[in-house]
Design a protein around this motif. Structure first.
Motif, PDB file in Angstrom:
ATOM      1  N   THR A   1      20.684  35.900 -52.881  1.00 11.52           N
ATOM      2  CA  THR A   1      20.096  37.218 -53.074  1.00 11.52           C
ATOM      3  C   THR A   1      18.895  37.387 -52.161  1.00 11.52           C
ATOM      4  N   ASN A   2      18.756  38.547 -51.543  1.00 14.04           N
ATOM      5  CA  ASN A   2      17.614  38.796 -50.663  1.00 14.04           C
ATOM      6  C   ASN A   2      16.286  38.664 -51.403  1.00 14.04           C
ATOM      7  N   PHE A   3      15.272  38.256 -50.673  1.00 14.26           N
ATOM      8  CA  PHE A   3      13.907  38.172 -51.181  1.00 14.26           C
ATOM      9  C   PHE A   3      13.506  39.510 -51.785  1.00 14.26           C
ATOM     10  N   SER A   4      12.893  39.492 -52.971  1.00 10.28           N
ATOM     11  CA  SER A   4      12.628  40.743 -53.682  1.00 10.28           C
ATOM     12  C   SER A   4      11.263  41.345 -53.370  1.00 10.28           C
ATOM     13  N   GLY A   5      10.406  40.629 -52.640  1.00  5.15           N
ATOM     14  CA  GLY A   5       9.127  41.192 -52.238  1.00  5.15           C
ATOM     15  C   GLY A   5       9.242  41.954 -50.937  1.00  5.15           C
ATOM     16  N   ALA A   6       8.113  42.457 -50.453  1.00  5.65           N
ATOM     17  CA  ALA A   6       8.088  43.144 -49.171  1.00  5.65           C
ATOM     18  C   ALA A   6       8.395  42.170 -48.041  1.00  5.65           C
ATOM     19  N   ALA A  11       4.356  33.242 -44.041  1.00  3.51           N
ATOM     20  CA  ALA A  11       4.264  33.051 -45.478  1.00  3.51           C
ATOM     21  C   ALA A  11       4.173  31.570 -45.847  1.00  3.51           C
ATOM     22  N   ALA A  12       4.074  31.307 -47.144  1.00  7.05           N
ATOM     23  CA  ALA A  12       4.074  29.954 -47.708  1.00  7.05           C
ATOM     24  C   ALA A  12       5.312  29.779 -48.574  1.00  7.05           C
ATOM     25  N   ALA A  13       5.802  28.543 -48.685  1.00  4.28           N
ATOM     26  CA  ALA A  13       6.978  28.283 -49.516  1.00  4.28           C
ATOM     27  C   ALA A  13       7.005  26.825 -49.951  1.00  4.28           C
ATOM     28  N   TYR A  32      -0.329  40.065 -47.962  1.00  3.66           N
ATOM     29  CA  TYR A  32       0.164  39.912 -49.325  1.00  3.66           C
ATOM     30  C   TYR A  32      -0.280  38.592 -49.946  1.00  3.66           C
ATOM     31  N   ASN A  33      -0.673  38.651 -51.220  1.00  2.25           N
ATOM     32  CA  ASN A  33      -0.919  37.423 -51.978  1.00  2.25           C
ATOM     33  C   ASN A  33       0.068  37.275 -53.132  1.00  2.25           C
ATOM     34  N   ASP A  34       1.082  38.155 -53.191  1.00  6.67           N
ATOM     35  CA  ASP A  34       2.080  38.046 -54.248  1.00  6.67           C
ATOM     36  C   ASP A  34       2.998  36.848 -54.003  1.00  6.67           C
ATOM     37  N   PHE A  35       3.610  36.351 -55.081  1.00  7.86           N
ATOM     38  CA  PHE A  35       4.466  35.171 -54.997  1.00  7.86           C
ATOM     39  C   PHE A  35       5.699  35.381 -55.864  1.00  7.86           C
ATOM     40  N   TYR A  36       6.811  34.750 -55.430  1.00 12.03           N
ATOM     41  CA  TYR A  36       8.094  34.953 -56.093  1.00 12.03           C
ATOM     42  C   TYR A  36       8.820  33.635 -56.275  1.00 12.03           C
ATOM     43  N   GLN A  37       9.608  33.588 -57.331  1.00 11.20           N
ATOM     44  CA  GLN A  37      10.430  32.416 -57.646  1.00 11.20           C
ATOM     45  C   GLN A  37      11.901  32.778 -57.516  1.00 11.20           C
ATOM     46  N   TRP A  38      12.643  31.933 -56.786  1.00  7.32           N
ATOM     47  CA  TRP A  38      14.096  32.090 -56.704  1.00  7.32           C
ATOM     48  C   TRP A  38      14.756  31.018 -57.556  1.00  7.32           C
ATOM     49  N   ASN A  39      15.656  31.435 -58.455  1.00  7.54           N
ATOM     50  CA  ASN A  39      16.394  30.537 -59.334  1.00  7.54           C
ATOM     51  C   ASN A  39      17.755  30.255 -58.707  1.00  7.54           C
ATOM     52  N   GLN A  40      17.976  29.003 -58.296  1.00  8.68           N
ATOM     53  CA  GLN A  40      19.231  28.650 -57.643  1.00  8.68           C
ATOM     54  C   GLN A  40      20.420  28.815 -58.584  1.00  8.68           C
ATOM     55  N   THR A  41      20.222  28.568 -59.869  1.00  7.37           N
ATOM     56  CA  THR A  41      21.315  28.630 -60.838  1.00  7.37           C
ATOM     57  C   THR A  41      21.814  30.056 -61.033  1.00  7.37           C
ATOM     58  N   THR A  42      20.880  31.008 -61.126  1.00  9.95           N
ATOM     59  CA  THR A  42      21.263  32.401 -61.373  1.00  9.95           C
ATOM     60  C   THR A  42      21.241  33.254 -60.113  1.00  9.95           C
ATOM     61  N   ASN A  43      20.769  32.678 -59.000  1.00 12.14           N
ATOM     62  CA  ASN A  43      20.656  33.402 -57.733  1.00 12.14           C
ATOM     63  C   ASN A  43      19.857  34.692 -57.901  1.00 12.14           C
ATOM     64  N   THR A  44      18.691  34.572 -58.535  1.00 13.74           N
ATOM     65  CA  THR A  44      17.840  35.739 -58.774  1.00 13.74           C
ATOM     66  C   THR A  44      16.398  35.427 -58.391  1.00 13.74           C
ATOM     67  N   THR A  49       2.801  34.820 -60.975  1.00 11.66           N
ATOM     68  CA  THR A  49       1.402  35.167 -60.773  1.00 11.66           C
ATOM     69  C   THR A  49       1.043  35.074 -59.291  1.00 11.66           C
ATOM     70  N   SER A  50       0.329  36.068 -58.802  1.00  8.24           N
ATOM     71  CA  SER A  50      -0.055  36.087 -57.394  1.00  8.24           C
ATOM     72  C   SER A  50      -0.916  34.886 -57.030  1.00  8.24           C
ATOM     73  N   TYR A  51      -0.854  34.505 -55.767  1.00  9.74           N
ATOM     74  CA  TYR A  51      -1.648  33.393 -55.269  1.00  9.74           C
ATOM     75  C   TYR A  51      -3.132  33.745 -55.335  1.00  9.74           C
ATOM     76  N   PRO A  52      -3.965  32.898 -55.964  1.00 10.57           N
ATOM     77  CA  PRO A  52      -5.379  33.236 -56.129  1.00 10.57           C
ATOM     78  C   PRO A  52      -6.278  32.781 -54.991  1.00 10.57           C
ATOM     79  N   GLY A  53      -5.722  32.095 -53.976  1.00 12.40           N
ATOM     80  CA  GLY A  53      -6.529  31.543 -52.904  1.00 12.40           C
ATOM     81  C   GLY A  53      -6.987  32.582 -51.896  1.00 12.40           C
ATOM     82  N   ALA A  54      -7.904  32.144 -51.024  1.00 13.41           N
ATOM     83  CA  ALA A  54      -8.533  33.056 -50.061  1.00 13.41           C
ATOM     84  C   ALA A  54      -7.691  33.280 -48.815  1.00 13.41           C
ATOM     85  N   GLY A  55      -6.942  32.265 -48.373  1.00 13.45           N
ATOM     86  CA  GLY A  55      -6.294  32.323 -47.068  1.00 13.45           C
ATOM     87  C   GLY A  55      -4.846  32.753 -47.097  1.00 13.45           C
TER      88      GLY A  55
END
Length: 204
Positions: A1-6, A11-13, A32-44, A49-55
């Motif tokens: 499934t395509n990445f659901s963020g912008a 980026a970081a991974a 962007y400081n938002d973060f996303y989780q991909w579930n391999q089992t459900t392909n979703t 929670t957004s990344y709280p760091g400065a960089g």
């Protein structure tokens, strides 16, 4: 499934079990400081929670040690960051020991056991860095190691095979490099290995 963020780059991974995590970065106009989780089992994909760091804007480091993800350093918009954060799927983000070197982005790293080795990077333009710092996840501490013989570079390529780390390629502000080096953590030494075989180098 395509990445659901912008859509974004720089980026970081990291990976924890059957989950992949990705976030931070820029599309050139927005950061962007938002973060996303991909579930391999459900392909979703699902937001976490957004990344709280400065960089978060450009090229933070990211890696996994013993089932926990780490993100740190990166570009703040005005300089290189020095903070490091650990992500746990149960507890979320936790601040860890501050990087003691110069703040930077576009550094690279490899992991050997419970230790991550952070190499080079940029503080905002050339000359770039060639210092190497080891983060010990058990001790939550940083130690400076021998400098990288690859030179003052950003955007190198790094990976681990067995109990050795590897770094190669990279950009020095003028040239994309092709040399590769093997790191032995038992005696903190670097050994030259075969260069990347294609013209034009790698990374940068």
């Amino acid at each position: 499934t395509n990445f659901s963020g912008a859509a974004r780059q720089d980026a970081a991974a990291f990976t924890i079990g059957h989950y992949g995590f990705a976030g931070c970065g820029s599309n050139g106009a927005s950061h962007y400081n938002d973060f996303y989780q991909w579930n391999q089992t459900t392909n979703t994909w699902s937001a976490i929670t957004s990344y709280p760091g400065a960089g978060y804007q450009y090229f933070p480091i990211s890696f996994t040690i013993e089932g926990k993800g780490y993100v740190g350093l990166g570009w703040t918009g005005s300089g290189g960051a020095t903070d490091l954060w650990q992500y746990d799927t149960i507890g979320g983000w936790t601040s860890k020991a501050v990087f003691p070197g110069l703040g930077r982005y576009a550094a690279d790293c490899f992991v050997l056991g419970h230790k991550a080795y952070v190499i080079g990077g940029s503080g905002g333009g050339p000359p770039y860095y060639n210092d190497v710092w080891m983060y010990d996840a058990h001790q939550n501490s940083w130690t400076q190691m021998n400098n990288s013989p690859a030179g003052n570079l950003e955007n190198t390529v790094t990976f681990t095979i067995g109990n050795h780390g590897y770094v190669g390629g990279g950009w020095d502000g003028t040239t994309i490099h092709s040399a590769f080096w093997e790191y032995d953590s038992t005696n903190d030494t670097w050994t030259s290995i075969a260069s990347f075989p294609l013209s034009g180098g790698l990374g940068g």
